[in-house]
Structures are given as structure tokens and as C-alpha cells.
Design a protein around this motif. Structure first.
Motif, PDB file in Angstrom:
ATOM      1  N   TYR A  67      38.609  49.040  45.823  1.00 60.50           N
ATOM      2  CA  TYR A  67      38.941  49.013  44.365  1.00 60.50           C
ATOM      3  C   TYR A  67      37.720  48.087  43.783  1.00 60.50           C
ATOM      4  O   TYR A  67      37.381  48.295  42.676  1.00 60.50           O
ATOM      5  N   GLN A  68      37.640  46.920  44.615  1.00 57.18           N
ATOM      6  CA  GLN A  68      36.725  45.710  44.165  1.00 57.18           C
ATOM      7  C   GLN A  68      35.413  46.158  44.005  1.00 57.18           C
ATOM      8  O   GLN A  68      34.721  45.860  43.172  1.00 57.18           O
ATOM      9  N   ARG A  69      34.819  47.119  44.894  1.00 60.11           N
ATOM     10  CA  ARG A  69      33.651  47.730  45.004  1.00 60.11           C
ATOM     11  C   ARG A  69      33.323  49.045  44.153  1.00 60.11           C
ATOM     12  O   ARG A  69      32.289  49.670  43.884  1.00 60.11           O
ATOM     13  N   PRO A  72      34.457  53.447  39.154  1.00 61.00           N
ATOM     14  CA  PRO A  72      35.231  54.459  38.621  1.00 61.00           C
ATOM     15  C   PRO A  72      37.086  53.918  38.725  1.00 61.00           C
ATOM     16  O   PRO A  72      37.723  54.158  37.680  1.00 61.00           O
ATOM     17  N   ARG A  73      36.950  53.441  39.738  1.00 59.09           N
ATOM     18  CA  ARG A  73      38.482  52.955  39.937  1.00 59.09           C
ATOM     19  C   ARG A  73      38.886  51.810  39.137  1.00 59.09           C
ATOM     20  O   ARG A  73      40.183  52.019  38.720  1.00 59.09           O
ATOM     21  N   MET A  77      41.929  52.369  36.395  1.00 59.74           N
ATOM     22  CA  MET A  77      43.069  51.339  36.220  1.00 59.74           C
ATOM     23  C   MET A  77      43.087  50.596  34.838  1.00 59.74           C
ATOM     24  O   MET A  77      44.096  50.703  34.299  1.00 59.74           O
ATOM     25  N   ARG A  78      42.126  50.568  34.397  1.00 65.56           N
ATOM     26  CA  ARG A  78      41.831  49.960  32.789  1.00 65.56           C
ATOM     27  C   ARG A  78      42.395  50.803  31.894  1.00 65.56           C
ATOM     28  O   ARG A  78      43.119  50.613  30.897  1.00 65.56           O
ATOM     29  N   LYS A  79      42.141  52.015  31.772  1.00 66.55           N
ATOM     30  CA  LYS A  79      42.713  53.175  30.970  1.00 66.55           C
ATOM     31  C   LYS A  79      44.135  53.365  31.181  1.00 66.55           C
ATOM     32  O   LYS A  79      44.838  53.536  30.362  1.00 66.55           O
TER      33      LYS A  79
END
Ligand SMILES: [Zn+2]
Length: 84
Positions: A67-69, A72-73, A77-79
Motif C-alpha cells: 500500500y505504501q508503495r 493507485p492503491r 482508498m482516498r476515493k
């Protein structure tokens, strides 16, 4: 004649695998074939067999490290959280 790059590749590829780089990223960054990366990764098992999160290197799904890298992920999550 032996491939003079062999030792170098082995060290660099092993290092990158242990740092959590994927096969695809490693191949792209070193401008070599994915199959080559796989071959060297296989030579250095089990050192290269763990994801940085502690699971097996080819585990499915998300983890903190991936996730950290992954832009797109993070974007997903933001959306997801903005939706409601
Ligand atoms: Zn992981």
C-alpha cells in the motif's frame, strides 16, 4: 566465456528482492528480462522469499508495504473514504 555480469547481478537482484522490490520493478530498473530476475531470485532462496510485511513474497492481496508503495492503491482508498 562466463557472463561477467553474473556476480554483480546476483548481488544487486538479491538486494532488491530483499528490499521488497517486485520482479517487474527490478527488471524494469535494471533493464533486464523478468525471467532473468526470477532466475537469480530462485538462486538466493529463501532469503528472497519474504515480502517486507513478513508474508511469503508472492502473497495475494494488499499489505502495508504494498500500500505504501502504490499510488493507485492510495488513490483508491482516498476515493473510497470520500464517497460518503
Ligand atoms: Zn506483503
Amino acid at each position: 566465456m562466463a557472463n561477467y555480469k553474473r556476480t554483480e547481478y546476483r548481488q544487486v537482484i538479491t538486494g532488491m528482492m530483499m528490499l521488497g522490490y517486485s520482479i517487474r520493478e527490478t527488471a524494469y530498473l535494471l533493464k533486464i528480462a523478468r525471467q532473468t530476475v526470477k532466475r537469480y531470485r530462485d538462486m538466493e532462496r529463501p532469503a528472497t522469499d519474504k515480502c517486507r510485511c513478513g508474508k511469503p513474497a508472492q502473497h495475494n492481496g494488499w499489505c502495508a508495504w504494498r500500500y505504501q508503495r502504490s499510488k493507485p492503491r492510495q488513490e483508491f482508498m482516498r476515493k473510497w473514504h470520500d464517497a460518503d
